[in-house]
Design an enzyme around this catalytic site. Structure first.
Site, PDB file in Angstrom:
ATOM      1  CG  ASP A  50      51.016  10.416 136.010  1.00 25.59           C
ATOM      2  OD1 ASP A  50      50.084  10.482 136.848  1.00 25.59           O
ATOM      3  OD2 ASP A  50      51.408  11.338 135.834  1.00 25.59           O
ATOM      4  CD  GLN A  51      50.852   2.082 132.356  1.00 28.69           C
ATOM      5  OE1 GLN A  51      49.919   3.233 132.768  1.00 28.69           O
ATOM      6  NE2 GLN A  51      51.356   1.179 131.527  1.00 28.69           N
TER       7      GLN A  51
END
Length: 214
Positions: A50-51
């Site tokens: 995930d970012q």
């Protein structure tokens, strides 16, 4: 870019917090092409973080390497281990979480559901609580499945949301870079030689990791 290993088939690096894993402007493949000095270099994502998550990732340097690495991910021979700092203490302090997950696309969020159904996927992970301090716990996590937001959704559902993860019920912290989830270790078979390769790196020496000297 912090590069741990590179050759003509694979590139292993530390994904910074705040960077997307996918191939888009500002994404990890784009940053790695700049590192290589070739805007047209073949750099392919084969697994994602995930970012808001950082840590060790491998990217493929050819189409064939991407296919072989992606197959390992699907076949679950691709090793993944994470560290997380969570609110509270998991009960029991060591064990397995097994839940049914459903992705709510409109909210871009994963939730735990009670019954099987369309687009519901089983999610399984093993965990071990390594240390506790100030109402927080350092947890080591081994993924058996790789569902979107799996670790975040499962620990939140079991009353231990990850530090900084406002999306899944934890207080948001303005000074925190990303959330307290780190890809510590990966292992895979090299797509050309077949040799088993393993890489690991500790999380940054910032809060909340610095509470545990990890």
């Amino acid at each position: 870019m912090n590069i741990l290993y590179e050759d003509q088939r694979v590139l292993v690096c530390l994904k910074p917090y705040g960077v997307v894993s996918t191939d888009e402007p500002g994404g990890l493949p784009s940053l790695l092409r700049k590192h290589l000095g070739d805007d047209k270099a073949c750099v392919r994502t084969v697994h994602r973080l995930d970012q808001v998550v950082g840590g060790v990732m491998v990217l493929a340097r050819s189409k064939k390497a991407a296919q072989l690495l992606s197959a390992q991910v699907q076949e679950r021979s691709f090793g993944k281990e994470y560290l997380a700092v969570v609110h509270g203490t998991p009960q029991p302090q060591q064990g397995t979480l097994r839940d049914l997950l459903f992705r709510v696309k409109v909210q871009r969020k994963t939730i735990v559901v009670d019954e099987p159904g369309k687009d519901v996927q089983e999610a399984v992970l093993d965990y071990e609580t390594l240390a506790q301090k100030n109402g927080l716990s350092l947890v080591k996590i081994h993924l058996r499945t790789g569902r979107t937001h799996q670790i975040r959704a499962q620990f939140s559902h079991h009353s231990c949301p990850l530090v900084g993860d406002g999306k899944y019920g934890a207080p948001e912290l303005a000074d925190l870079e990303g959330i307290a989830l780190w890809s510590r270790y990966i292992a895979f078979d090299h797509p050309q030689t077949g040799q088993r390769m393993a890489f690991e790196a500790p999380p940054p020496e910032t809060y909340p990791w610095n509470l545990f000297n990890c």
